[in-house]
Design an enzyme around this catalytic site. Structure first.
Site, PDB file in Angstrom:
ATOM      1  N   LYS A 197     122.575  11.665  48.385  1.00 39.01           N
ATOM      2  CA  LYS A 197     124.276  12.784  48.495  1.00 39.01           C
ATOM      3  C   LYS A 197     124.374  13.409  49.403  1.00 39.01           C
ATOM      4  O   LYS A 197     123.766  13.835  50.087  1.00 39.01           O
ATOM      5  CB  LYS A 197     124.088  12.636  46.993  1.00 39.01           C
ATOM      6  CG  LYS A 197     123.642  11.377  45.794  1.00 39.01           C
ATOM      7  CD  LYS A 197     125.057  10.898  45.876  1.00 39.01           C
ATOM      8  CE  LYS A 197     124.703   9.460  45.074  1.00 39.01           C
ATOM      9  NZ  LYS A 197     124.058   9.002  43.673  1.00 39.01           N
TER      10      LYS A 197
HETATM   11  C1  LIG Z   1     123.832   8.669  42.491  1.00 40.79           C
HETATM   12  C2  LIG Z   1     124.590   7.968  42.301  1.00 40.79           C
HETATM   13  C3  LIG Z   1     124.390   8.375  40.435  1.00 40.79           C
HETATM   14  C4  LIG Z   1     123.299   9.009  39.318  1.00 40.79           C
HETATM   15  O1  LIG Z   1     122.972   9.729  40.470  1.00 40.79           O
HETATM   16  P1  LIG Z   1     121.526  10.381  40.321  1.00 40.79           P
HETATM   17  O2  LIG Z   1     120.898  11.992  40.459  1.00 40.79           O
HETATM   18  O3  LIG Z   1     120.096  10.192  40.864  1.00 40.79           O
HETATM   19  O4  LIG Z   1     120.535  10.134  38.300  1.00 40.79           O
HETATM   20  C5  LIG Z   1     125.136   7.640  39.557  1.00 40.79           C
HETATM   21  N1  LIG Z   1     126.388   7.622  39.653  1.00 40.79           N
HETATM   22  C6  LIG Z   1     127.123   6.865  40.850  1.00 40.79           C
HETATM   23  C7  LIG Z   1     127.651   6.189  41.383  1.00 40.79           C
HETATM   24  C8  LIG Z   1     125.683   7.327  42.257  1.00 40.79           C
HETATM   25  O5  LIG Z   1     126.087   6.268  42.617  1.00 40.79           O
END
Ligand SMILES: *Cc1c(COP(=O)(O)O)cnc(C)c1O
Length: 400
Positions: A197
């Site tokens: 992210k």
């Molecule tokens: C990465 C992601 C998540 C989950 O995030 P985590 O921190 O890995 O649990 C949820 N929704 C979307 C759209 C994502 O891309």
């Protein structure tokens, strides 16, 4: 050398801060986590943020808090990552999938058609970092007809008196909508700090608390600190105070607190997020747009209007005319030129876990069309101008 898709941004400043956390003698939730929460509050303009171990854990925690249970429905877009829907299934409730629009975002019209007396929560997803139409979504849940239909089955639901809007903002830290930042656009907003992210703590997430009156953010924050730590009346830090060993467990809670080691990464990243991270990501987005906007083989993503700005998370290029198979071939040819690309996302109804629950991609035509032509290009702070040029060249040569 292969250009990776999304390596984490780890430099000496981050390494030094992690080492400082390790040397401090306090490695789990403590002063660094609290300080990171405070920085996130200031960044988003929200009064309370709870840091957690992942966005998925944060989304699920809040569904449990709201009392989502078997028999309930939660509206989600068909075009998202599995995390958005799996948390609903974990509560025993039904994810009601709706189609998206050509801009990848959940269709407010489709939400309206999907609302039933069983609808407890709506989870819009800010795909690629581009915020959903929150004013329209909030107006919809506040519509007297929707409120009249709402069937609360606990005190929290009775207090809200309508479906809760919980943004899956895994992509959109720093995105803006009508002069406000992601975090204050819905009742609850959940960010992800997973390794791929925009801002990463390796694994992590944060929950922005923006519930309307009579909910009190301070009281809710305090309650959630306990709820995310086994329901235990004292956290580990409080228990280290001399003689302060006795605790109670107020309810069967969850375990999804953020560690101070993770928060150490976040503390460094949030300080430079606007001035360096978003700035560089925007430069890369703009370079791609400049290269592809005038070429009729491509459809560039919408990411900035007078009302909205993205967090520049994913550059979702689409081939203007291509089948899914042709898109796949184009991707292979880009890979062959040593550029990593990706697809965000394979729609949920195309995945085994959801197909086996009866969801069919044919019911989501825009979702499928977006997916079948989409290619996500690399965007990250350390991507150099030369590498951006190499990506552009590879895509131009590969496209039909
Ligand atoms: C990465 C992601 C998540 C989950 O995030 P985590 O921190 O890995 O649990 C949820 N929704 C979307 C759209 C994502 O891309």
């Amino acid at each position: 050398m292969m250009i990776p898709f999304s390596p984490p941004h780890i430099d000496d400043k981050i390494i030094d801060e992690v080492i400082a956390a390790l040397r401090s003698g306090w490695i789990t939730t403590g002063p660094r986590t609290k300080s990171f929460e405070q920085k996130l509050c200031e960044f988003c303009g929200v009064s309370r943020v709870l840091a957690v171990s992942s966005a998925s854990a944060g989304l699920e925690l809040m569904l449990h808090w709201f009392g989502v249970q078997p028999g309930d429905e939660v509206i989600v877009p068909a075009y998202t990552y599995t995390a958005t829907a799996e948390v609903v299934i974990h509560c025993g409730a039904k994810p009601v999938m709706v189609d998206v629009r050509p801009d990848f975002l959940i269709s407010v019209e489709e939400i309206k058609r999907a609302i039933t007396p069983r609808t407890k929560v709506i989870i819009p997803v800010d795909i690629a970092g581009y915020p959903c139409d929150y004013d329209e979504i909030m107006a919809l849940v506040n519509d007297p007809a929707v409120k009249a239909m709402f069937q609360p089955n606990n005190d929290i639901q009775r207090q809200l008196g309508r479906p809760m809007v919980m943004a899956d903002a895994a992509h959109s830290l720093g995105a803006c909508y009508k002069g406000k930042r992601a975090g204050v656009l819905s009742d609850i907003t959940v960010f992800s700090f997973h390794a791929v992210k925009n801002l990463t703590t390796a694994e992590g997430g944060a929950i922005c608390l923006n519930m309307p009156a009579p909910f009190d953010a301070d009281a809710l924050y305090k309650m959630l600190c306990t709820y995310s730590l086994h329901g235990q009346s004292k956290d580990a830090l409080a228990k280290t105070q001399i003689g302060n060993w006795r605790y109670d467990v107020l309810e069967a809670g969850y375990k999804c607190n953020m560690t101070d080691i993770a928060a150490a990464l976040g503390l460094i990243e949030i300080e430079r997020y606007d001035s360096q991270i978003l700035k560089r990501r925007k430069e890369i987005f703009d370079a791609y747009t400049l290269a592809f906007a005038q070429d009729e083989r491509f459809q560039i993503p919408e990411y900035e209007t007078a009302e909205k700005c993205t967090s520049y998370h994913v550059y979702a290029l689409r081939l203007a005319h291509a089948t899914e198979a042709q898109r796949d071939e184009t991707m292979q040819s880009i890979f062959a030129q040593e550029v990593s690309v990706n697809v965000h996302f394979i729609p949920l109804p195309m995945l085994t876990a959801y197909k086996s629950r009866g969801y069919k991609i044919e019911d989501y035509p825009v979702t499928y069309d977006n997916y079948s032509r989409e290619i996500s290009l690399p965007v990250y702070y350390n991507l150099t101008d030369e590498q951006v040029a190499q990506v552009i060249k590879a895509v131009q040569q590969a496209a039909l």
